[in-house]
Write a protein that holds these residues in place. Structure first.
Motif, short mmCIF file in Angstrom:
data_model
loop_
_atom_site.label_atom_id
_atom_site.label_comp_id
_atom_site.label_asym_id
_atom_site.label_seq_id
_atom_site.Cartn_x
_atom_site.Cartn_y
_atom_site.Cartn_z
N PRO A 82 0.85 -1.20 0.00
CA PRO A 82 0.00 0.00 0.00
C PRO A 82 0.88 1.24 0.00
N LYS A 83 0.33 2.33 -0.49
CA LYS A 83 1.10 3.57 -0.59
C LYS A 83 1.14 4.26 0.77
N LYS A 84 1.82 3.60 1.70
CA LYS A 84 1.95 4.11 3.05
C LYS A 84 3.43 4.18 3.42
N LEU A 85 3.71 4.91 4.50
CA LEU A 85 5.11 5.12 4.88
C LEU A 85 5.61 4.16 5.94
N ASN A 86 4.71 3.63 6.75
CA ASN A 86 5.11 2.56 7.67
C ASN A 86 4.96 1.25 6.91
N ILE A 87 6.05 0.76 6.37
CA ILE A 87 5.96 -0.46 5.57
C ILE A 87 6.62 -1.61 6.30
N ASP A 88 6.23 -2.80 5.93
CA ASP A 88 6.81 -4.01 6.50
C ASP A 88 8.14 -4.27 5.78
N LEU A 89 9.25 -3.92 6.45
CA LEU A 89 10.55 -4.06 5.79
C LEU A 89 10.89 -5.52 5.52
N GLY A 90 10.37 -6.42 6.38
CA GLY A 90 10.60 -7.84 6.15
C GLY A 90 9.91 -8.30 4.88
N GLN A 91 8.67 -7.84 4.68
CA GLN A 91 7.93 -8.18 3.46
C GLN A 91 8.64 -7.60 2.24
N LEU A 92 9.15 -6.37 2.39
CA LEU A 92 9.87 -5.73 1.28
C LEU A 92 11.10 -6.55 0.90
N GLU A 93 11.86 -6.97 1.91
CA GLU A 93 13.09 -7.72 1.64
C GLU A 93 12.78 -9.08 1.03
N ARG A 94 11.75 -9.75 1.58
CA ARG A 94 11.39 -11.06 1.01
C ARG A 94 10.95 -10.91 -0.44
N GLY A 95 10.18 -9.86 -0.71
CA GLY A 95 9.73 -9.62 -2.08
C GLY A 95 10.90 -9.34 -3.01
N PHE A 96 11.87 -8.58 -2.49
CA PHE A 96 13.03 -8.24 -3.32
C PHE A 96 13.80 -9.50 -3.72
N TYR A 97 14.10 -10.35 -2.74
CA TYR A 97 14.90 -11.53 -3.06
C TYR A 97 14.11 -12.54 -3.90
N GLU A 98 12.80 -12.62 -3.66
CA GLU A 98 11.97 -13.52 -4.46
C GLU A 98 11.98 -13.09 -5.93
N LEU A 99 11.75 -11.78 -6.15
CA LEU A 99 11.73 -11.28 -7.53
C LEU A 99 13.13 -11.29 -8.15
N SER A 100 14.14 -11.04 -7.33
CA SER A 100 15.51 -11.07 -7.86
C SER A 100 15.83 -12.44 -8.45
N ARG A 101 15.42 -13.48 -7.73
CA ARG A 101 15.68 -14.84 -8.23
C ARG A 101 14.90 -15.09 -9.51
N LYS A 102 13.63 -14.71 -9.52
CA LYS A 102 12.78 -15.02 -10.68
C LYS A 102 13.14 -14.20 -11.92
N LEU A 103 13.65 -12.98 -11.69
CA LEU A 103 13.94 -12.10 -12.83
C LEU A 103 15.41 -12.14 -13.26
N HIS A 104 16.21 -12.93 -12.57
CA HIS A 104 17.65 -12.93 -12.88
C HIS A 104 17.88 -13.25 -14.37
N PRO A 105 18.70 -12.44 -15.03
CA PRO A 105 18.93 -12.63 -16.48
C PRO A 105 19.40 -14.04 -16.85
N ASP A 106 20.10 -14.71 -15.95
CA ASP A 106 20.57 -16.06 -16.27
C ASP A 106 19.41 -17.02 -16.52
N ARG A 107 18.27 -16.77 -15.91
CA ARG A 107 17.10 -17.63 -16.10
C ARG A 107 16.50 -17.48 -17.50
N TYR A 108 16.89 -16.41 -18.17
CA TYR A 108 16.31 -16.14 -19.50
C TYR A 108 17.36 -16.23 -20.60
N ALA A 109 18.47 -16.89 -20.28
CA ALA A 109 19.56 -16.98 -21.25
C ALA A 109 19.12 -17.68 -22.53
N GLN A 110 18.20 -18.63 -22.41
CA GLN A 110 17.73 -19.38 -23.58
C GLN A 110 16.38 -18.86 -24.09
N ALA A 111 15.86 -17.82 -23.47
CA ALA A 111 14.55 -17.29 -23.87
C ALA A 111 14.70 -16.35 -25.06
#
Length: 254
Positions: free
Chosen positions: A60-89
């Motif tokens: 949500p567009k709020k200033l008190n954010i769940d930093l744990g949720q943010l970090e988990r989301g970052f690492y989850e998306l980092s893994r899924k979006l990593h360019p190496d996963r699309y080397a053959q795409a």
């Protein structure tokens, strides 16, 4: 191609000038209703679209954010979006993964920092920091001109006095003279400024609570504007005090 798997990011608002609307287009690969980053049906990465950083992470567009949720989301998306996963795409998917990775890094870097997060949210609310902005700093650096900053009105007299002391201290240093009383006064001023700087951080957190409350209640633009104005004033004051501390540190040799 990424595996077909349900993801936690639903359709996100697409910024289009001053307006935003939720994505309603289907997946480019299978035509199913796509989610924000990957298709819920076939798992294909979706084209990058301009959106705000909060929505990118499904926050949500709020200033008190769940930093744990943010970090988990970052690492989850980092893994899924990593360019190496699309080397053959296909090249198009490779490009989308790169673009989304860039969005991901910018959004994470901004939202995890409390001041950057606040300034970013204010910009999405139409605030222009003007002379306080990074672009103004860069312009001053390249042009060689001194960056102009508005002095908080209630600090005018105090800043004038401090600048006189700093100038005197610089002159003493240049002449190889020492003034113990002046140095002691500057030490005290520095301690006072540092204390006020820290206090502003606590005050800012109260403004976060106020902002989050007006968002939760769907308050009027006027009410939202009143809260954003308070935060802008606080951030400008914070920046000014930080710069004063920097100047005193420089004179005292910290």
């Amino acid at each position: 191609m990424a595996e077909a798997k349900q993801n936690t990011y639903s359709a996100i608002p697409v910024l289009n000038g001053d307006s935003a609307g939720r994505t309603t287009v289907g997946c480019w690969s299978c035509g199913d209703m796509r989610a924000a980053h990957f298709c819920n049906n076939c798992g294909s990465v979706q084209p990058a679209v301009p959106t705000d950083y909060f929505s990118f992470f499904g926050l949500p567009k709020k200033l008190n954010i769940d930093l744990g949720q943010l970090e988990r989301g970052f690492y989850e998306l980092s893994r899924k979006l990593h360019p190496d996963r699309y080397a053959q795409a296909a090249s198009q998917e490779q490009q989308w993964s790169l673009e989304k990775t860039s969005q991901l890094n910018d959004a994470y870097r901004t939202l995890k920092d409390p001041i950057a997060r606040t300034e970013y949210l204010l910009r999405t609310e139409g605030v222009n920091f003007g002379e306080q902005s990074k672009s103004a700093t860069e312009e001053a650096r390249t042009s060689g001109k001194q960056k102009q900053q508005a002095i908080p009105p209630d600090m005018l007299e105090e800043v004038f006095e401090l600048n006189m002391q700093l100038e005197e201290a610089r002159m003493n240093k240049k002449m190889g003279e020492e003034d113990a009383d002046l140095a002691k006064q500057l030490e005290q001023t520095r301690a006072d400024l540092v204390g006020r700087y820290k206090a502003l951080d606590q005050e800012l957190k109260k403004d976060w609570d106020e902002w989050d409350a007006v968002v939760a209640e769907g308050a009027s633009d006027a009410k939202r504007g009143a809260v954003t104005a308070k935060m802008v004033d606080l951030l400008n004051r914070r920046t000014y005090i930080r710069n004063l501390v920097r100047d005193v540190n420089d004179v005292l040799g910290y």
